[in-house]
Design an enzyme around this catalytic site. Structure first.
Site, PDB file in Angstrom:
ATOM      1  CB  ALA A 106       6.665 -82.149 127.075  1.00  0.00           C
ATOM      2  CB  ALA A 107       7.573 -76.872 127.121  1.00  0.00           C
ATOM      3  N   PRO A 108       4.399 -76.142 127.384  1.00  0.00           N
ATOM      4  CG  PRO A 108       2.919 -74.439 128.011  1.00  0.00           C
ATOM      5  CD  PRO A 108       3.382 -75.241 126.825  1.00  0.00           C
ATOM      6  N   GLY A 109       3.280 -77.970 129.255  1.00  0.00           N
ATOM      7  CA  GLY A 109       2.994 -79.070 130.170  1.00  0.00           C
ATOM      8  C   GLY A 109       1.552 -79.425 130.471  1.00  0.00           C
ATOM      9  CB  SER A 110      -1.811 -78.300 129.378  1.00  0.00           C
ATOM     10  OG  SER A 110      -1.712 -78.484 127.981  1.00  0.00           O
ATOM     11  CG  ASP A 129       9.620 -78.104 124.472  1.00  0.00           C
ATOM     12  OD1 ASP A 129       8.461 -78.464 124.189  1.00  0.00           O
ATOM     13  OD2 ASP A 129      10.151 -77.076 124.003  1.00  0.00           O
ATOM     14  CG  ASP A 156      15.422 -81.353 116.767  1.00  0.00           C
ATOM     15  OD1 ASP A 156      14.330 -81.939 116.631  1.00  0.00           O
ATOM     16  OD2 ASP A 156      15.913 -80.618 115.901  1.00  0.00           O
ATOM     17  CG  ASP A 176       0.320 -81.254 121.207  1.00  0.00           C
ATOM     18  OD1 ASP A 176      -0.691 -81.276 120.488  1.00  0.00           O
ATOM     19  OD2 ASP A 176       0.683 -80.241 121.832  1.00  0.00           O
ATOM     20  CB  CYS A 229      -3.821 -76.332 117.950  1.00  0.00           C
ATOM     21  SG  CYS A 229      -2.234 -75.532 118.130  1.00  0.00           S
TER      22      CYS A 229
END
Lengths: 301, 178
Positions: A106-110, A129, A156, A176, A229
């Site tokens: 999840a981090a940093p959270g966008s 995370d 993890d 993601d 990405c």
């Protein structure tokens, strides 16, 4: 040059290369927990800041300024700096108010804060995370956005535990994963300096483990979205193919108004399950964004 | 249910790394010094006029000494995860203090102890400056607002003492804005 390996996949190599060398537009997402899109736009108007609304997602504003952090609506937590195409997977996951949703990397959270907004800050959103420093950034970003439906765990994602939660499975999971980040070259031109095939293959192993665990903690009929990405098929279609073989899930098509290309079924002598064509590849020249990959899976049906 | 002073051993110490849900009322209390949900609701209502209904969908938790969190989701009690909702309030000190993020999220419902600043004073407040402000209400922690995009919106928490409004905006949140 690393990007040359993708020439066989890209329809307009010159446009692809040229886009990769241009800096990214400055984009913010309106945080609808704290403000409507209309009110956020009015606040920018009052400050004389120019912007353009993205057609495919009206919550995204492409700004003229390079420093959105120095505006009043940003200070109030109405805006979140987010690369345009990275706002796609949460939209594809389509979480509903009141549901149980997991964001294991999840981090940093966008994307986490975007999920919370799509859920109207109701239900239970779990963000995990493995990196404590990045988790602390996620926490302050979520608090600035006024998110209150969030539970944060540290671990993890490959062996994510349901134990701290009073539920047997999630309705939706946004996977993601960490990746070789080739698609972020417009933001970080140094990204490819340390690129190696062994890194790609190593991280694909991590991605397989994370996606497999995500499918296992999703209820029958629930949705998993997988995103990266990067352009590397080893980290994209290859990971999907591996998980389709092992877990009870299938790839499903999804709609978006972004210009995309289908997932590839052949790469470097490997053949992948035909259904990976339902996944979407996004190259920087198609929508003037970063590079991205996104796939939607339905579990157990 | 026992009082902490009666020494019968039922009252436990706060466990710093664990989220414990606040008891409904003081009579349900099992941990020394822990406020009840009722007390938190009463405080927001008495101090700022925020109606208890605003927090209807939130449970309150304590983790860390005196840090109260507001959470809209569902987890079992107690819980050892990293964070649960947002930090709302600091208790276990003489004057309870709301957080910047708590006031930005819930302070728009405040009707009492709200000081409204013009653009220049708001700019100085957000930059972290203390300033002289006319205020004939209570001293202590105030909700500080300004106008943006056609309505008042909370900027954060101010501490009003001796004719001066002291900005409580944390260093990392301060900005120099126009």
């Amino acid at each position: 040059m690393v990007l040359e390996r993708y020439d066989p996949l890209v329809d307009d190599v010159a446009a692809f290369r040229a886009a990769c060398e241009r800096p990214l537009p400055s984009v913010v997402r309106v945080n609808t927990i704290k403000a409507t899109v209309e009110r956020a736009m009015r606040a920018l108007d009052d400050e004389g800041e120019g912007y353009e609304q993205a057609e495919w997602n009206p919550e995204l504003l492409r700004l003229d300024t390079r420093s959105p952090g120095n505006t009043w609506p940003y200070y109030h937590g109405w805006l979140y700096g987010q690369e345009e195409v990275s706002a796609l997977p949460a939209r594809v996951l389509d979480p509903q108010p009141g549901e149980r949703v997991l964001d294991p990397c999840a981090a940093p959270g966008s994307k986490t804060t975007q999920l919370a907004a799509l859920m109207d800050d109701t239900g239970t959103l779990v963000a995990n995370d493995s990196n404590l420093g990045r988790l602390s950034a996620l926490r302050s970003n979520a608090e600035r956005c006024g998110v209150t439906n969030l539970a944060v765990t540290h671990g993890d994602a490959r062996n994510f535990s349901l134990k701290p939660f009073d539920m047997e499975a999630f309705d939706r999971v946004l996977v993601d994963v960490p990746c070789s980040c080739e698609g972020t070259i417009r933001k970080n031109p140094d990204t490819l300096d340390e690129w190696s095939l062994s890194h790609v293959e190593g991280i694909a192993g991590v991605q397989r483990g994370i996606l497999e665990r995500a499918v296992q903690v999703t209820r029958e009929g629930g949705t998993v979205v997988y995103s990266t990405c990067t352009f590397a098929p080893e980290e994209n279609e290859g990971v999907l193919d591996w998980v389709l073989d092992r877990e009870d899930c299938r790839l499903v098509p999804f709609e978006t108004n972004l210009e995309t290309r289908p997932g590839v079924t052949e790469w470097n002598g490997e053949t992948y399950d035909e259904s990976v064509e339902h996944a979407r590849r996004i190259y920087p020249h198609l929508n003037d964004t970063g590079g991205f990959f996104c796939a939607k899976l339905e579990v157990g049906t | 249910m026992s009082d902490p002073s009666d020494g019968d051993g039922d009252i436990r110490e706060n466990v710093g790394h664990q989220f414990d849900r606040l008891p409904e009322t003081a009579d349900d209390r099992e941990v020394e010094g822990r406020p009840s949900r009722r007390a938190v609701l009463d405080w927001w209502e008495e101090r700022f006029g925020v109606p208890p209904a605003v927090f209807e969908d939130h449970t309150f938790w304590e983790k860390g000494s005196g840090k109260v969190w507001a959470f809209a989701g569902s987890v079992p009690h107690p819980s050892t995860i990293e964070a649960l909702g947002m930090t709302l309030l600091r208790v276990r000190q003489e004057h309870w203090k709301p957080t910047t993020d708590g006031v930005q999220r819930f302070g728009r419902h405040a009707t009492r102890n709200v000081v409204h600043l013009d653009r220049e004073a708001a700019r100085r407040f957000v930059a972290g400056e203390d300033q002289d402000v006319e205020w004939d209400g209570d001293w202590g922690y105030l909700v500080v607002t300004h106008d943006i995009a056609g309505g008042a919106e909370p900027l954060g928490v101010g501490l009003y003492l001796h004719g001066e409004l002291r900005s409580q905006i944390p260093k990392g949140r301060r900005r120099v804005l126009d």
